[in-house]
Design a protein around this motif. Structure first.
Motif, PDB file in Angstrom:
ATOM      1  N   LEU A 209     -31.163   5.793 -18.635  1.00 32.23           N
ATOM      2  CA  LEU A 209     -31.830   5.497 -19.902  1.00 32.23           C
ATOM      3  C   LEU A 209     -33.073   6.363 -20.088  1.00 32.23           C
ATOM      4  O   LEU A 209     -33.406   6.760 -21.211  1.00 32.23           O
ATOM      5  CB  LEU A 209     -32.201   4.017 -19.964  1.00 32.23           C
ATOM      6  N   ILE A 210     -33.753   6.676 -18.992  1.00 33.71           N
ATOM      7  CA  ILE A 210     -34.922   7.564 -19.081  1.00 33.71           C
ATOM      8  C   ILE A 210     -34.494   8.948 -19.547  1.00 33.71           C
ATOM      9  O   ILE A 210     -35.125   9.555 -20.427  1.00 33.71           O
ATOM     10  CB  ILE A 210     -35.634   7.662 -17.718  1.00 33.71           C
ATOM     11  N   GLU A 229     -37.750   3.471 -28.285  1.00 31.94           N
ATOM     12  CA  GLU A 229     -38.395   2.320 -28.908  1.00 31.94           C
ATOM     13  C   GLU A 229     -37.877   1.005 -28.338  1.00 31.94           C
ATOM     14  O   GLU A 229     -38.609   0.027 -28.243  1.00 31.94           O
ATOM     15  CB  GLU A 229     -38.163   2.365 -30.424  1.00 31.94           C
ATOM     16  N   LYS A 230     -36.622   1.003 -27.948  1.00 32.27           N
ATOM     17  CA  LYS A 230     -36.018  -0.238 -27.483  1.00 32.27           C
ATOM     18  C   LYS A 230     -36.482  -0.608 -26.078  1.00 32.27           C
ATOM     19  O   LYS A 230     -36.723  -1.771 -25.776  1.00 32.27           O
ATOM     20  CB  LYS A 230     -34.491  -0.104 -27.511  1.00 32.27           C
ATOM     21  N   TYR A 231     -36.600   0.364 -25.212  1.00 28.87           N
ATOM     22  CA  TYR A 231     -36.865   0.066 -23.813  1.00 28.87           C
ATOM     23  C   TYR A 231     -38.272   0.450 -23.352  1.00 28.87           C
ATOM     24  O   TYR A 231     -38.880  -0.257 -22.544  1.00 28.87           O
ATOM     25  CB  TYR A 231     -35.826   0.759 -22.914  1.00 28.87           C
ATOM     26  N   GLY A 232     -38.770   1.568 -23.815  1.00 26.83           N
ATOM     27  CA  GLY A 232     -40.065   2.021 -23.319  1.00 26.83           C
ATOM     28  C   GLY A 232     -39.886   2.781 -22.011  1.00 26.83           C
ATOM     29  O   GLY A 232     -39.348   2.244 -21.042  1.00 26.83           O
ATOM     30  N   VAL A 233     -40.345   4.008 -21.986  1.00 22.03           N
ATOM     31  CA  VAL A 233     -40.110   4.858 -20.816  1.00 22.03           C
ATOM     32  C   VAL A 233     -40.838   4.340 -19.581  1.00 22.03           C
ATOM     33  O   VAL A 233     -40.287   4.332 -18.480  1.00 22.03           O
ATOM     34  CB  VAL A 233     -40.526   6.314 -21.134  1.00 22.03           C
ATOM     35  N   ALA A 240     -36.434   1.904 -12.551  1.00 24.06           N
ATOM     36  CA  ALA A 240     -35.697   2.920 -11.799  1.00 24.06           C
ATOM     37  C   ALA A 240     -36.141   2.977 -10.342  1.00 24.06           C
ATOM     38  O   ALA A 240     -35.409   3.487  -9.488  1.00 24.06           O
ATOM     39  CB  ALA A 240     -35.883   4.288 -12.453  1.00 24.06           C
ATOM     40  N   SER A 241     -37.345   2.475 -10.058  1.00 25.47           N
ATOM     41  CA  SER A 241     -37.844   2.447  -8.679  1.00 25.47           C
ATOM     42  C   SER A 241     -37.905   1.019  -8.143  1.00 25.47           C
ATOM     43  O   SER A 241     -38.651   0.737  -7.209  1.00 25.47           O
ATOM     44  CB  SER A 241     -39.225   3.096  -8.611  1.00 25.47           C
TER      45      SER A 241
END
Length: 436
Positions: A209-210, A229-233, A240-241
């Motif tokens: 997703l990133i 916008e949906k998830y936020g990086v 992810a970590s």
């Protein structure tokens, strides 16, 4: 010539199980030249004779102290093991023996080991020498617990957040199903593998997703903007970590990952797509099919249930409070069952609690005295924990459950009540011999 240093173990109550009453070894068996032997070799050493495998829980503490703390044992030792904690009931009998043994050795040899650190060392005994891929909760409770309090902790790897007093109007019971439990069984290990598989899948999905949030071509920009916008990086980077599934809130799991976690996957399929599952105490069998969705979901929701339980425990003294606490316990029970760690006996006990609770709920004269139940420990048998009012009526209903269970199965459940301090609070007694 090097002097022999013996380790002699004596076990009371061995006639009640298939273990030998004594175990003798030379402490030099724990040495490979000038270094301690590996945990894997120790595991093989104690597995040679099934009747003496119990010695791994006791003598294994010696090897862990040698390996992790560099302790040198220059004298022989004799250890007498006597425990009132029933074996195979899902009430931490193995952890209590490990913690008691290591605490006694530490006292004799003047080792200053904090209760939390002692619990982690004892977990190494169970994981690497006994070969049971358990967590650290049982050892932490045995080392850090206090009477009439619940231990609020995070196992990352092991930290006590607080000790929560049990309100005087609430009471807990343990009921033994009569079905022997063991965290060393293959079911527990496969569920743990499935949990780690799920964590790896979530981390990979977050990384994907990133990458979608940073388009490489103009045609991707619209979709990528929506994903951003949906998830936020920043949020995705933390996921992810992800190190512990319980740190992932249920709403994030449902929003971003739940739909893509498979019910089952074979070891071959997983390793081909994701590589290793990154667990130090379990190994993936390529030919085996593993349940993934339920084991992944359980710690995520269980952490939420535990936090809610802690908050509710000190709430107003009402039946609504007890009903909510009981509901959380029921949810935990069936979530554990979904992982494959239930049993007919523990389900029967939980169902009996439900029957009595709802019988009272529909009564016009009185409300329920029992409010919930859940399987304890590693599951696949063992005991259930029941919550209810601290009253004579609830005790009578527990006795009714015992009788009904015996009528159905032929086994009269043992009832566990009360609590006691852990090793860190209890301390130790030292006996000094005087010559005549």
């Amino acid at each position: 010539m090097e002097q022999c240093r013996f380790c002699k173990l004596y076990s009371f109550g061995s006639e009640l199980s298939n273990r030998a009453p004594t175990f003798d070894m030379d402490l030099s068996d724990f040495m490979d030249g000038d270094k301690p032997i590996s945990y894997e070799k120790a595991k093989e050493y104690f597995s040679q004779d099934p009747s003496q495998k119990w010695a791994a829980y006791v003598a294994g503490t010696v090897l862990v102290l040698m390996t992790e703390l560099g302790v040198q044992f220059t004298d022989s030792m004799s250890i007498l093991v006597s425990s009132s904690v029933p074996e195979g009931k899902g009430v931490s009998s193995s952890a209590s023996v490990e913690v008691a043994t290591m605490s006694a050795i530490a006292a004799v040899y003047g080792l200053n080991i904090a209760p939390r650190d002692l619990a982690i060392l004892c977990q190494k005994v169970e994981n690497h020498i006994v070969g049971a891929p358990c967590g650290v909760m049982d050892q932490m409770t045995s080392a850090c617990g206090e009477a009439n309090k619940l231990l609020a902790m995070v196992c990352q790897p092991a930290e006590v957040k607080e000790l929560v007093s049990i309100p005087t109007h609430i009471r807990f019971w343990g009921l033994d199903s009569g079905i022997r439990h063991s965290v060393g069984g293959t079911d527990y290990g496969s569920v743990r593998v499935g949990t780690y598989m799920g964590r790896k899948m979530i981390k990979c999905a977050a990384s994907d997703l990133i990458s979608q949030s940073f388009p490489s071509t103009p045609t991707q920009s619209c979709d990528a903007s929506e994903e951003y916008e949906k998830y936020g990086v920043d949020l995705l980077k933390s996921e992810a970590s992800l190190q512990y599934l319980c740190n992932l809130p249920p709403h994030r799991y449902e929003a971003a990952y739940a739909r893509d976690i498979p019910e089952f996957i074979t070891g071959d399929e997983f390793m081909e797509k994701y590589g290793d599952h990154n667990d130090a105490v379990t190994v993936i069998d390529p030919k085996r099919s593993y349940s993934v969705k339920a084991p992944t979901r359980h710690p995520i929701y269980e952490n939420f249930r535990v936090e809610a339980f802690k908050a509710l425990l000190t709430a107003a003294k009402t039946d609504e409070q007890l009903s909510a606490l009981g509901e959380l316990m029921y949810q935990c029970h069936y979530s554990y069952n979904a992982c494959g760690l239930g049993s007919d006996g523990t389900d029967r006990l939980v169902n009996l609690v439900q029957e009595i609770q709802h019988r009272k709920t529909t009564s016009q004269h009185e409300g329920p005295s029992l409010f919930g139940a859940k399987i304890t420990g590693g599951g696949s048998g063992g005991s259930v924990c029941v919550i209810g009012k601290n009253s004579l009526k609830s005790s009578e209903e527990i006795f009714e459950i015992q009788k009904r269970y015996k009528a159905a199965t032929g086994y009269l459940p043992i009832v566990f009540e009360g609590s006691s301090p852990g090793a860190g609070k209890f301390g130790y007694l030292k006996i000094r011999w005087r010559s005549a």
